[in-house]
Design an enzyme around this catalytic site. Sequence first.
Site, PDB file in Angstrom:
ATOM      1  CB  SER A 118     -20.997  20.399  -9.662  1.00 14.34           C
ATOM      2  OG  SER A 118     -21.284  21.725  -9.880  1.00 14.34           O
ATOM      3  CG  HIS A 139     -18.160  17.007  -7.354  1.00  7.65           C
ATOM      4  ND1 HIS A 139     -19.184  16.253  -7.871  1.00  7.65           N
ATOM      5  CD2 HIS A 139     -18.715  18.205  -7.040  1.00  7.65           C
ATOM      6  CE1 HIS A 139     -20.294  16.961  -7.870  1.00  7.65           C
ATOM      7  NE2 HIS A 139     -20.040  18.138  -7.363  1.00  7.65           N
ATOM      8  CD  GLU A 151     -18.980  12.451  -8.218  1.00  2.82           C
ATOM      9  OE1 GLU A 151     -19.734  11.619  -8.737  1.00  2.82           O
ATOM     10  OE2 GLU A 151     -18.946  13.645  -8.581  1.00  2.82           O
ATOM     11  CG  ASN A 189     -24.462  15.847 -10.450  1.00  7.07           C
ATOM     12  OD1 ASN A 189     -25.352  15.658  -9.616  1.00  7.07           O
ATOM     13  ND2 ASN A 189     -23.641  16.877 -10.397  1.00  7.07           N
TER      14      ASN A 189
HETATM   15  N1  LIG Z   1     -23.439  24.617  -4.061  1.00  5.66           N
HETATM   16  C1  LIG Z   1     -23.412  23.312  -4.287  1.00  5.66           C
HETATM   17  O1  LIG Z   1     -24.320  22.565  -3.900  1.00  5.66           O
HETATM   18  C2  LIG Z   1     -22.232  22.695  -4.982  1.00  5.66           C
HETATM   19  C3  LIG Z   1     -22.003  21.311  -4.861  1.00  5.66           C
HETATM   20  C4  LIG Z   1     -20.869  20.755  -5.449  1.00  5.66           C
HETATM   21  C5  LIG Z   1     -20.015  21.551  -6.174  1.00  5.66           C
HETATM   22  N2  LIG Z   1     -20.259  22.902  -6.310  1.00  5.66           N
HETATM   23  C6  LIG Z   1     -19.277  23.698  -7.064  1.00  5.66           C
HETATM   24  O2  LIG Z   1     -18.447  24.406  -6.145  1.00  5.66           O
HETATM   25  C7  LIG Z   1     -18.071  25.663  -6.688  1.00  5.66           C
HETATM   26  C8  LIG Z   1     -18.493  26.771  -5.741  1.00  5.66           C
HETATM   27  O3  LIG Z   1     -19.880  26.706  -5.528  1.00  5.66           O
HETATM   28  P1  LIG Z   1     -20.582  27.497  -4.325  1.00  5.66           P
HETATM   29  O4  LIG Z   1     -21.977  27.015  -4.276  1.00  5.66           O
HETATM   30  O5  LIG Z   1     -19.731  27.442  -3.111  1.00  5.66           O
HETATM   31  O6  LIG Z   1     -20.562  29.000  -4.913  1.00  5.66           O
HETATM   32  P2  LIG Z   1     -20.718  30.358  -4.104  1.00  5.66           P
HETATM   33  O7  LIG Z   1     -21.218  31.362  -5.068  1.00  5.66           O
HETATM   34  O8  LIG Z   1     -21.417  30.151  -2.818  1.00  5.66           O
HETATM   35  O9  LIG Z   1     -19.185  30.751  -3.746  1.00  5.66           O
HETATM   36  C9  LIG Z   1     -18.219  31.048  -4.706  1.00  5.66           C
HETATM   37  C10 LIG Z   1     -17.193  31.970  -4.066  1.00  5.66           C
HETATM   38  O10 LIG Z   1     -16.092  32.096  -4.959  1.00  5.66           O
HETATM   39  C11 LIG Z   1     -15.665  33.449  -4.979  1.00  5.66           C
HETATM   40  N3  LIG Z   1     -14.969  33.664  -6.244  1.00  5.66           N
HETATM   41  C12 LIG Z   1     -15.518  33.788  -7.476  1.00  5.66           C
HETATM   42  N4  LIG Z   1     -14.536  33.918  -8.397  1.00  5.66           N
HETATM   43  C13 LIG Z   1     -13.355  33.874  -7.722  1.00  5.66           C
HETATM   44  C14 LIG Z   1     -11.989  33.930  -8.122  1.00  5.66           C
HETATM   45  N5  LIG Z   1     -11.646  34.057  -9.403  1.00  5.66           N
HETATM   46  N6  LIG Z   1     -11.043  33.827  -7.177  1.00  5.66           N
HETATM   47  C15 LIG Z   1     -11.369  33.700  -5.871  1.00  5.66           C
HETATM   48  N7  LIG Z   1     -12.643  33.647  -5.435  1.00  5.66           N
HETATM   49  C16 LIG Z   1     -13.622  33.728  -6.358  1.00  5.66           C
HETATM   50  C17 LIG Z   1     -16.922  34.258  -4.802  1.00  5.66           C
HETATM   51  O11 LIG Z   1     -16.621  35.536  -4.280  1.00  5.66           O
HETATM   52  C18 LIG Z   1     -17.720  33.372  -3.828  1.00  5.66           C
HETATM   53  O12 LIG Z   1     -17.473  33.745  -2.481  1.00  5.66           O
HETATM   54  C19 LIG Z   1     -18.693  25.721  -8.074  1.00  5.66           C
HETATM   55  O13 LIG Z   1     -17.766  25.233  -8.999  1.00  5.66           O
HETATM   56  C20 LIG Z   1     -19.875  24.763  -7.956  1.00  5.66           C
HETATM   57  O14 LIG Z   1     -20.262  24.239  -9.197  1.00  5.66           O
HETATM   58  C21 LIG Z   1     -21.329  23.475  -5.716  1.00  5.66           C
END
Ligand SMILES: NC(=O)c1ccc[n+]([C@@H]2O[C@H](COP(=O)([O-])OP(=O)(O)OC[C@H]3O[C@@H](n4cnc5c(N)ncnc54)[C@H](O)[C@@H]3O)[C@@H](O)[C@H]2O)c1
Length: 507
Positions: A118, A139, A151, A189
């Site tokens: 993000s 995204h 996106e 964003n």
């Molecule tokens: N939460 C949101 O609202 C949102 C919205 C858009 C984008 N994002 C982006 O999406 C991504 C994930 O966010 P999220 O909220 O799902 O996070 P989250 O913490 O809920 O999940 C991340 C997962 O990735 C796993 N993980 C971490 N490192 C790893 C690796 N090297 N290999 C494999 N698995 C691994 C973790 O165990 C975890 O289960 C981030 O880049 C975040 O910026 C999040």
Amino acid sequence: MFERIGVIGSGAMGRGIAQLFATAGIAVRLYDSRPEAVEQALAHIRETLERAAARGRMTAEEASRSLACMSAARRLPELADCDLLIEAIVENLEAKQALFRELEAVVAVDAVLATNTSSLSVTRIASACRHPERVAGFHFFNPVPLMKIVEVIRGERTDPQLIERLAALAERTGHFPARTPDSPGFLVNHAGRAYGTEALRILAEGVAAPAQIDRILRDGLGFRMGPFELFDLIGLDVTQTVMESVYQQFYQDPRYTPSHLLAPRLAAGLLGRKSGEGFYRYANGDLQPDPEPSAVPVPIVRPFWLDSREPGIRRQVAAVLAVAGAELEEGAEPSESAICLVTPLGEDASSLIARRRLPVARSLALETLTGLDRRRVLMRHPGLAPEALAQARQALAADGVPVEVINDSVGFVAQRVLACVVNLGCEIAQRRIASPAVLDRAVQLALGYPHGPLEFGERYGAARIARILQGLYRQYQEPRYRTSPWLRRRVQLGLPLDTPEDQSLSV
Ligand SMILES: NC(=O)c1ccc[n+]([C@@H]2O[C@H](COP(=O)([O-])OP(=O)(O)OC[C@H]3O[C@@H](n4cnc5c(N)ncnc54)[C@H](O)[C@@H]3O)[C@@H](O)[C@H]2O)c1
């Protein structure tokens, strides 16, 4: 078209992305460095789909067909036959680069690597790869199946055909693909920075309280949530990170300046819903609303005078005053005892009252840009007599429409927030980050605004928006409020704000 999608990271986003594609009938394999996360994700998706079937939102066959599309990978090499890999792991540049390097060693040469980052640069993530041309941003927004937008981000070296393939895939799932270059905050964003930062400026200036600002923007401009409700929902920690990141990446352009009010609130743990307290208080996740303050009744003994010649506004003000038993004077100048209501646009009450040489103690401002139907906003100034304010407040609430009293501000609350939202949208169009149509649609879908920035500008009048910005710029003498050339040129030429420009120059 893609036939097998690997999703890496099974947290909030990964599971949503997996569900979206499985529901569209595409095979999805889910991986996480914590195997239990994959199990939890699959169980969660199963539950969600079964609930959807039970509620009649899909048939039982559709639910089981979607579930059959999903499988778990215990090790990364099990994703070798995927033609699209979407990562949704922790938001950390080194971790994402390391993952993509590992994936490149496993997957086919023509497999596509997409990142759900993000805030990180897609180009920087791709720079770790041997084939950066096959890397793009994809995204999604949370919750993925419900937020019908993604996106599609073109890194500096991304193959343009890849953008089209990802956009087609998004459309197949019913999501709107917002194509955008790799720039700070991408499109959504970036466009979302004006609403919150201007609300924080208004709060920091002591113009109005958070709940007042939220009420004014909801009722006045039709936003579903006020900025402070939104901070609480998203979490101040997340908001602050995005604000800082966009601000720093644009080399501290004052358009994006975050507020000094946030750091102490963060340190105090006032994160919002998730910590039980933010700008509002929550009990068991439910908002504990503060009642709107009520005024002590006063006798209305003075007539009123209004500077606006607009017939609709005069009619409405006269009607509410009649309910209150007060008179609206018709003269070009106010009588000796009248309470004077001025209706500034891009100016504060003090400036307009002084310029018009109106009696300071008996003059105050009424917001008219956003109409008088749902909520009225009165703006006082340091010289206003309390009895004049009390009478004005009571008289204007006589028909039951709530009245908000705020302190002096260049452009009240709604005018200046609106002007900043429109101006930033214009700037985004000017920088070719999105076409007018994509910008407006993306902002509505992703941020839930009632209108996109350019459409907002048209509804309230681009010339008026430009006037508000000029007023803000003159009063504060800050480049934060400089008018976007996109807006200025269209106002000067009398063209609609969505008049496109040559898009062949990709910046
Ligand atoms: N939460 C949101 O609202 C949102 C919205 C858009 C984008 N994002 C982006 O999406 C991504 C994930 O966010 P999220 O909220 O799902 O996070 P989250 O913490 O809920 O999940 C991340 C997962 O990735 C796993 N993980 C971490 N490192 C790893 C690796 N090297 N290999 C494999 N698995 C691994 C973790 O165990 C975890 O289960 C981030 O880049 C975040 O910026 C999040």
